[in-house]
Write a protein that holds these residues in place. Sequence first.
Motif, PDB file in Angstrom:
ATOM      1  N   TYR A   1      11.098   8.536 -11.047  1.00  0.00           N
ATOM      2  CA  TYR A   1      11.569   7.337 -11.745  1.00  0.00           C
ATOM      3  C   TYR A   1      12.731   6.698 -10.977  1.00  0.00           C
ATOM      4  O   TYR A   1      12.740   5.488 -10.732  1.00  0.00           O
ATOM      5  CB  TYR A   1      12.009   7.671 -13.177  1.00  0.00           C
ATOM      6  CG  TYR A   1      12.705   6.509 -13.848  1.00  0.00           C
ATOM      7  CD1 TYR A   1      11.967   5.492 -14.440  1.00  0.00           C
ATOM      8  CD2 TYR A   1      14.094   6.401 -13.849  1.00  0.00           C
ATOM      9  CE1 TYR A   1      12.597   4.399 -15.026  1.00  0.00           C
ATOM     10  CE2 TYR A   1      14.733   5.326 -14.426  1.00  0.00           C
ATOM     11  CZ  TYR A   1      13.985   4.326 -15.016  1.00  0.00           C
ATOM     12  OH  TYR A   1      14.614   3.243 -15.587  1.00  0.00           O
TER      13      TYR A   1
ATOM     14  N   ARG B   1      12.552   2.977  -8.679  1.00  0.00           N
ATOM     15  CA  ARG B   1      13.080   1.775  -9.329  1.00  0.00           C
ATOM     16  C   ARG B   1      13.078   0.608  -8.346  1.00  0.00           C
ATOM     17  O   ARG B   1      13.377   0.818  -7.176  1.00  0.00           O
ATOM     18  CB  ARG B   1      14.521   2.015  -9.828  1.00  0.00           C
ATOM     19  CG  ARG B   1      14.621   2.979 -10.943  1.00  0.00           C
ATOM     20  CD  ARG B   1      16.047   3.285 -11.347  1.00  0.00           C
ATOM     21  NE  ARG B   1      16.883   3.528 -10.187  1.00  0.00           N
ATOM     22  CZ  ARG B   1      18.179   3.239 -10.116  1.00  0.00           C
ATOM     23  NH1 ARG B   1      18.811   2.730 -11.130  1.00  0.00           N
ATOM     24  NH2 ARG B   1      18.875   3.467  -9.038  1.00  0.00           N
TER      25      ARG B   1
ATOM     26  N   SER C   1       9.333   1.535 -11.316  1.00  0.00           N
ATOM     27  CA  SER C   1       9.169   2.503 -12.403  1.00  0.00           C
ATOM     28  C   SER C   1       9.763   2.017 -13.724  1.00  0.00           C
ATOM     29  O   SER C   1       9.504   2.592 -14.771  1.00  0.00           O
ATOM     30  CB  SER C   1       9.828   3.821 -12.014  1.00  0.00           C
ATOM     31  OG  SER C   1      11.209   3.632 -11.757  1.00  0.00           O
ATOM     32  N   MET C   2      10.536   0.951 -13.674  1.00  0.00           N
ATOM     33  CA  MET C   2      11.245   0.452 -14.850  1.00  0.00           C
ATOM     34  C   MET C   2      10.356  -0.451 -15.694  1.00  0.00           C
ATOM     35  O   MET C   2       9.299  -0.895 -15.244  1.00  0.00           O
ATOM     36  CB  MET C   2      12.505  -0.301 -14.411  1.00  0.00           C
ATOM     37  CG  MET C   2      13.458   0.553 -13.607  1.00  0.00           C
ATOM     38  SD  MET C   2      14.854  -0.365 -12.975  1.00  0.00           S
ATOM     39  CE  MET C   2      15.939  -0.209 -14.383  1.00  0.00           C
ATOM     40  N   LEU C   3      10.814  -0.709 -16.908  1.00  0.00           N
ATOM     41  CA  LEU C   3      10.115  -1.627 -17.807  1.00  0.00           C
ATOM     42  C   LEU C   3       9.831  -2.930 -17.066  1.00  0.00           C
ATOM     43  O   LEU C   3      10.732  -3.523 -16.472  1.00  0.00           O
ATOM     44  CB  LEU C   3      10.980  -1.897 -19.047  1.00  0.00           C
ATOM     45  CG  LEU C   3      10.381  -2.809 -20.108  1.00  0.00           C
ATOM     46  CD1 LEU C   3       9.105  -2.200 -20.673  1.00  0.00           C
ATOM     47  CD2 LEU C   3      11.387  -3.041 -21.226  1.00  0.00           C
TER      48      LEU C   3
ATOM     49  N   HIS D   1       5.473   1.436 -14.258  1.00  0.00           N
ATOM     50  CA  HIS D   1       6.206   1.853 -15.457  1.00  0.00           C
ATOM     51  C   HIS D   1       5.377   2.752 -16.370  1.00  0.00           C
ATOM     52  O   HIS D   1       5.926   3.631 -17.039  1.00  0.00           O
ATOM     53  CB  HIS D   1       6.709   0.635 -16.231  1.00  0.00           C
ATOM     54  CG  HIS D   1       7.388   0.997 -17.513  1.00  0.00           C
ATOM     55  ND1 HIS D   1       8.563   1.703 -17.533  1.00  0.00           N
ATOM     56  CD2 HIS D   1       7.042   0.794 -18.809  1.00  0.00           C
ATOM     57  CE1 HIS D   1       8.926   1.908 -18.790  1.00  0.00           C
ATOM     58  NE2 HIS D   1       8.004   1.365 -19.576  1.00  0.00           N
TER      59      HIS D   1
ATOM     60  N   GLU E   1      11.566   3.735 -20.862  1.00  0.00           N
ATOM     61  CA  GLU E   1      11.779   2.430 -21.495  1.00  0.00           C
ATOM     62  C   GLU E   1      12.940   2.529 -22.488  1.00  0.00           C
ATOM     63  O   GLU E   1      13.747   1.617 -22.597  1.00  0.00           O
ATOM     64  CB  GLU E   1      10.492   2.012 -22.215  1.00  0.00           C
ATOM     65  CG  GLU E   1      10.509   0.630 -22.796  1.00  0.00           C
ATOM     66  CD  GLU E   1       9.141   0.245 -23.339  1.00  0.00           C
ATOM     67  OE1 GLU E   1       9.105  -0.438 -24.375  1.00  0.00           O
ATOM     68  OE2 GLU E   1       8.112   0.621 -22.738  1.00  0.00           O
TER      69      GLU E   1
END
Length: 181
Positions: A26, A30, A33-35, A40, A47
Amino acid sequence: MAVKTHTWVTLWFILTAPVIFWDVGYCFMRPRSMLGGDLHWIWKPYEIYQNVDYVYGTKALEENDGFTNAQSFLNVVETLMNLAYVYLAHVSGWSPAPLIGFAAVTMTLSKTILYWLQEYYCGFCAIGHNTMSDLIIYWIIPNGLWIVIPSFIVVRLGKDIAASLHVAERAATKTASGKQK
């Protein structure tokens, strides 16, 4: 002398490895991998967490805060050392294996305490916005486990290492006194 092993220590090292590597993924991936990122779906629970702990969120990424990935890199080192301990203790039977486990878990404990102290000394800059219940559920309990269990492992492996050193010292003393006669 056979390596003294403890099932609960080995289980901690083995069971936490996939969790740590998932977390590292994660952090290193980034913003993907983020919302809102195309990857994701792999890290869906983040989240929530990226809004609980800003170190894992958009703010740290936008500010180019290197702590997130620096601690993730150390997570990789610690986990590889944990797995090396498991292999060296259980497969190879290498008597210094507990020293590897002790060093690794000391790194984990120190880094986690550093993480908590960073929050304290910055005025809870990354987690202070949470409600008390969110803080307890999503930050204190999960991160607290990484202080409590490694602390027990440090004590356990530390006692094992001290006992081995005591045996070695007694053997050396006995050998030395036998040579003097």
